[in-house]
Write a protein that holds these residues in place. Structure first.
Motif, PDB file in Angstrom:
ATOM      1  N   ILE A  35     -39.466   9.541  76.703  1.00 41.08           N
ATOM      2  CA  ILE A  35     -40.492   9.826  75.879  1.00 41.08           C
ATOM      3  C   ILE A  35     -41.752   8.405  74.929  1.00 41.08           C
ATOM      4  CG2 ILE A  35     -42.371  11.119  75.132  1.00 41.08           C
ATOM      5  CD1 ILE A  35     -41.016  13.430  76.321  1.00 41.08           C
ATOM      6  N   GLU A  36     -41.012   8.742  74.111  1.00 40.66           N
ATOM      7  CA  GLU A  36     -41.293   7.328  72.977  1.00 40.66           C
ATOM      8  C   GLU A  36     -40.510   6.321  73.986  1.00 40.66           C
ATOM      9  OE1 GLU A  36     -40.821   4.325  70.847  1.00 40.66           O
ATOM     10  OE2 GLU A  36     -39.124   5.216  71.527  1.00 40.66           O
ATOM     11  N   GLU A  37     -39.869   5.907  73.933  1.00 44.97           N
ATOM     12  CA  GLU A  37     -39.543   4.630  75.264  1.00 44.97           C
ATOM     13  C   GLU A  37     -41.085   4.391  76.256  1.00 44.97           C
ATOM     14  OE1 GLU A  37     -36.853   1.895  75.291  1.00 44.97           O
ATOM     15  OE2 GLU A  37     -37.588   2.695  73.113  1.00 44.97           O
ATOM     16  N   ALA A  38     -41.502   5.358  76.978  1.00 45.74           N
ATOM     17  CA  ALA A  38     -42.849   5.279  77.533  1.00 45.74           C
ATOM     18  C   ALA A  38     -44.113   5.077  76.564  1.00 45.74           C
ATOM     19  CB  ALA A  38     -42.819   6.316  78.426  1.00 45.74           C
ATOM     20  N   ILE A  39     -43.997   5.198  75.925  1.00 43.22           N
ATOM     21  CA  ILE A  39     -44.987   4.901  75.589  1.00 43.22           C
ATOM     22  C   ILE A  39     -45.387   4.040  74.330  1.00 43.22           C
ATOM     23  CG2 ILE A  39     -46.926   6.090  73.936  1.00 43.22           C
ATOM     24  CD1 ILE A  39     -46.304   8.920  73.873  1.00 43.22           C
ATOM     25  N   SER A  40     -43.433   3.443  74.645  1.00 42.53           N
ATOM     26  CA  SER A  40     -44.118   2.329  73.541  1.00 42.53           C
ATOM     27  C   SER A  40     -44.635   1.051  73.705  1.00 42.53           C
ATOM     28  CB  SER A  40     -43.041   2.481  72.864  1.00 42.53           C
ATOM     29  OG  SER A  40     -42.492   1.168  72.046  1.00 42.53           O
ATOM     30  N   ILE A  41     -43.410   1.296  75.203  1.00 46.25           N
ATOM     31  CA  ILE A  41     -43.085  -0.054  76.765  1.00 46.25           C
ATOM     32  C   ILE A  41     -45.123   0.125  76.655  1.00 46.25           C
ATOM     33  CG2 ILE A  41     -42.468  -0.773  78.283  1.00 46.25           C
ATOM     34  CD1 ILE A  41     -39.370   0.443  77.925  1.00 46.25           C
ATOM     35  N   LEU A  42     -45.862   1.432  77.138  1.00 48.10           N
ATOM     36  CA  LEU A  42     -46.973   1.268  77.949  1.00 48.10           C
ATOM     37  C   LEU A  42     -48.168  -0.183  76.947  1.00 48.10           C
ATOM     38  CD1 LEU A  42     -49.083   1.553  80.339  1.00 48.10           C
ATOM     39  CD2 LEU A  42     -48.982   3.412  79.562  1.00 48.10           C
ATOM     40  N   VAL A  43     -47.709   0.676  75.814  1.00 44.25           N
ATOM     41  CA  VAL A  43     -48.620  -0.275  74.824  1.00 44.25           C
ATOM     42  C   VAL A  43     -48.002  -1.652  74.901  1.00 44.25           C
ATOM     43  CG1 VAL A  43     -48.992  -0.224  72.109  1.00 44.25           C
ATOM     44  CG2 VAL A  43     -48.480   2.036  72.929  1.00 44.25           C
ATOM     45  N   SER A  44     -46.841  -1.929  74.868  1.00 47.86           N
ATOM     46  CA  SER A  44     -46.063  -2.893  75.170  1.00 47.86           C
ATOM     47  C   SER A  44     -46.734  -3.847  75.914  1.00 47.86           C
ATOM     48  CB  SER A  44     -45.035  -3.003  74.813  1.00 47.86           C
ATOM     49  OG  SER A  44     -44.647  -4.255  74.425  1.00 47.86           O
ATOM     50  N   ALA A  45     -47.414  -3.495  76.509  1.00 52.06           N
ATOM     51  CA  ALA A  45     -47.691  -3.766  77.946  1.00 52.06           C
ATOM     52  C   ALA A  45     -49.295  -4.391  78.006  1.00 52.06           C
ATOM     53  CB  ALA A  45     -46.723  -3.252  79.895  1.00 52.06           C
ATOM     54  N   VAL A  46     -49.935  -3.215  77.360  1.00 52.54           N
ATOM     55  CA  VAL A  46     -51.476  -3.392  77.076  1.00 52.54           C
ATOM     56  C   VAL A  46     -51.118  -4.884  76.906  1.00 52.54           C
ATOM     57  CG1 VAL A  46     -53.425  -2.368  76.708  1.00 52.54           C
ATOM     58  CG2 VAL A  46     -51.786  -1.808  77.614  1.00 52.54           C
ATOM     59  N   CYS A  47     -50.518  -5.058  75.598  1.00 55.78           N
ATOM     60  CA  CYS A  47     -51.043  -5.908  74.128  1.00 55.78           C
ATOM     61  C   CYS A  47     -50.104  -7.309  74.906  1.00 55.78           C
ATOM     62  CB  CYS A  47     -49.777  -5.539  72.789  1.00 55.78           C
ATOM     63  SG  CYS A  47     -50.760  -4.465  72.098  1.00 55.78           S
ATOM     64  N   ALA A  48     -49.520  -7.443  75.904  1.00 60.05           N
ATOM     65  CA  ALA A  48     -49.083  -8.661  76.856  1.00 60.05           C
ATOM     66  C   ALA A  48     -49.826  -9.063  77.538  1.00 60.05           C
ATOM     67  CB  ALA A  48     -47.410  -8.436  77.459  1.00 60.05           C
ATOM     68  N   ALA A  49     -50.652  -7.729  78.490  1.00 61.75           N
ATOM     69  CA  ALA A  49     -51.669  -8.387  79.251  1.00 61.75           C
ATOM     70  C   ALA A  49     -53.240  -8.910  78.810  1.00 61.75           C
ATOM     71  CB  ALA A  49     -51.415  -7.456  80.147  1.00 61.75           C
ATOM     72  N   THR A  50     -53.208  -8.244  77.993  1.00 60.04           N
ATOM     73  CA  THR A  50     -54.409  -9.313  76.633  1.00 60.04           C
ATOM     74  C   THR A  50     -54.301  -9.685  76.105  1.00 60.04           C
ATOM     75  OG1 THR A  50     -54.096  -6.964  75.134  1.00 60.04           O
ATOM     76  CG2 THR A  50     -56.077  -6.849  77.726  1.00 60.04           C
ATOM     77  N   GLY A  51     -52.806 -10.423  75.866  1.00 60.78           N
ATOM     78  CA  GLY A  51     -52.735 -11.436  74.445  1.00 60.78           C
ATOM     79  C   GLY A  51     -52.816 -11.252  73.393  1.00 60.78           C
ATOM     80  N   ILE A  52     -52.728  -9.704  72.955  1.00 61.91           N
ATOM     81  CA  ILE A  52     -52.764  -9.274  71.401  1.00 61.91           C
ATOM     82  C   ILE A  52     -51.508  -8.845  71.358  1.00 61.91           C
ATOM     83  CG2 ILE A  52     -55.012  -8.931  71.924  1.00 61.91           C
ATOM     84  CD1 ILE A  52     -54.965  -5.943  71.770  1.00 61.91           C
ATOM     85  N   GLY A  53     -51.274  -8.358  70.296  1.00 69.83           N
ATOM     86  CA  GLY A  53     -50.658  -7.438  69.259  1.00 69.83           C
ATOM     87  C   GLY A  53     -48.843  -8.510  69.867  1.00 69.83           C
ATOM     88  N   ARG A  54     -48.884  -9.917  69.755  1.00 67.12           N
ATOM     89  CA  ARG A  54     -48.052 -10.492  70.446  1.00 67.12           C
ATOM     90  C   ARG A  54     -46.077 -10.195  68.954  1.00 67.12           C
ATOM     91  NH1 ARG A  54     -47.363 -12.241  74.554  1.00 67.12           N
ATOM     92  NH2 ARG A  54     -49.118 -13.971  75.823  1.00 67.12           N
ATOM     93  N   ALA A  55     -46.666  -9.716  67.664  1.00 65.22           N
ATOM     94  CA  ALA A  55     -45.215  -9.680  66.788  1.00 65.22           C
ATOM     95  C   ALA A  55     -44.735  -8.452  67.412  1.00 65.22           C
ATOM     96  CB  ALA A  55     -45.938  -9.211  65.547  1.00 65.22           C
ATOM     97  N   PHE A  56     -45.598  -7.356  67.807  1.00 62.60           N
ATOM     98  CA  PHE A  56     -44.869  -6.038  68.896  1.00 62.60           C
ATOM     99  C   PHE A  56     -44.562  -6.114  70.066  1.00 62.60           C
ATOM    100  CE2 PHE A  56     -45.728  -2.125  71.265  1.00 62.60           C
ATOM    101  CZ  PHE A  56     -45.341  -0.933  70.392  1.00 62.60           C
ATOM    102  N   VAL A  57     -45.128  -7.692  70.342  1.00 59.60           N
ATOM    103  CA  VAL A  57     -44.395  -7.454  71.724  1.00 59.60           C
ATOM    104  C   VAL A  57     -43.622  -8.073  71.458  1.00 59.60           C
ATOM    105  CG1 VAL A  57     -44.823  -9.006  73.969  1.00 59.60           C
ATOM    106  CG2 VAL A  57     -47.131  -7.737  73.187  1.00 59.60           C
ATOM    107  N   ASP A  58     -43.066  -8.714  71.381  1.00 58.67           N
ATOM    108  CA  ASP A  58     -41.636  -9.552  70.886  1.00 58.67           C
ATOM    109  C   ASP A  58     -40.687  -8.860  70.098  1.00 58.67           C
ATOM    110  OD1 ASP A  58     -42.891 -12.263  71.496  1.00 58.67           O
ATOM    111  OD2 ASP A  58     -42.948 -12.507  68.940  1.00 58.67           O
TER     112      ASP A  58
END
Length: 298
Positions: A105-128
């Motif tokens: 469940i944690e992985e699902a939430i975290s990965i989705l948040v990372s995908a939103v950040c990557a798609a919008t170009g924000i939160g690069r540190a979290f994406v990395d």
């Protein structure tokens, strides 16, 4: 997911329909994910880092499957742990499954948040961070998966070396079993032919049943166990005394249930009790012999 769903008691009533629905959803989501990944493949980069709505769509489906499976196995584990009456090993198993479910469940939430950040170009540190964690988690999950996958191999090696729990239990129970069967064999139903190739688990099961049958026979030669000895030793002494009375040709009396023959929750409890008796068998025999000498029997 289907495995976790099958743990429910209502599974037989909805197995066919649920299985069909899950597999249809699998094929549809797989097709959509392959299509959504085309954009990243054309750019020659990981979809985890690619900007665009396709990344969100891809990981929304990925996270949905991950979270749904996590929720199902988490709920199943909590339900069965709360039901109680579990052995420690079973409780530990459910706790481990619960950890996996919460992790999913944690992985699902975290990965989705990372995908939103990557798609919008924000939160690069979290994406990395999430990108590196995905690579590490794959190794961790692979290693964790290798443990249960190798368990059966380890069990087979232990069985061949006669170090498995069943083989050890057979060795511990053999002196007790032989003593009882020597005296009570005539009253105990046994197979006409013994299979020499039978495995230790079946041999242990048969031995446990035969010991219990012997204890039922000895109940007519038994008295109450001595109350001045530790419980396990007193139970063993009670059996030895009944065995000596039957061997000496004493007249059977009123049946007294041997405490060791009292049924437990299941055959695991039964084996644990019998192994405790077997561990004190020589000591109990010596105690009865010594008591006989003190009474002037010899």
């Amino acid at each position: 997911m289907l495995l976790a769903l099958s743990w429910s008691e209502t599974w037989p009533d909805r197995a066919v329909r649920t299985r069909r629905m899950v597999w249809v959803a699998v094929y549809l989501s797989a097709a959509v994910m392959l299509s959504a990944g085309t954009h990243a493949r054309n750019l020659g980069q990981y979809i985890d880092r690619t900007e665009g709505w396709q990344t969100v769509l891809y990981f929304a489906l990925f996270s949905a499957w991950c979270a749904a499976t996590g929720v199902v196995i988490t709920w199943a584990s909590i339900r069965d742990v709360r039901a109680g009456d579990l052995r420690p090993s079973h409780r530990l198993t459910y706790v481990l499954i619960l950890v996996v479910g919460v992790w999913a469940i944690e992985e699902a939430i975290s990965i989705l948040v990372s995908a939103v950040c990557a798609a919008t170009g924000i939160g690069r540190a979290f994406v990395d961070f999430r990108f590196a964690a995905n690579e590490r988690n794959f190794i961790y999950l692979l290693l964790l998966g290798a443990i249960p996958a190798s368990a059966q191999v380890m069990v087979e090696i232990a069985r061949r070396l006669r170090m498995d729990p069943a083989s050890r239990a057979v060795r511990h129970l053999t002196p007790l079993w032989m003593a009882l069967m020597t005296v009570c064999a005539a009253e105990i139903p046994r197979p006409s032919q013994q299979d020499p190739a039978v495995g230790p688990e079946r041999r242990l099961h048969r031995m446990t049943v035969e010991i219990r049958d012997c204890l039922l026979v000895l109940g007519r030669y038994s008295e109450q166990p001595p109350d001045d000895l530790p419980e396990a030793l007193a139970e063993a002494v009670q059996i030895v005394q009944a065995l000596r009375r039957k061997t000496s040709g004493a007249t059977p009396g009123r049946h007294v249930r041997l405490h060791a023959s009292a049924p437990g929750r299941d055959i695991v409890d039964e084996r644990r009790t019998l192994r405790s008796i077997a561990a004190h068998w020589d000591e109990a025999s010596a105690h009865v012999d010594g008591a006989g000498l003190l009474d002037g029997a010899r």
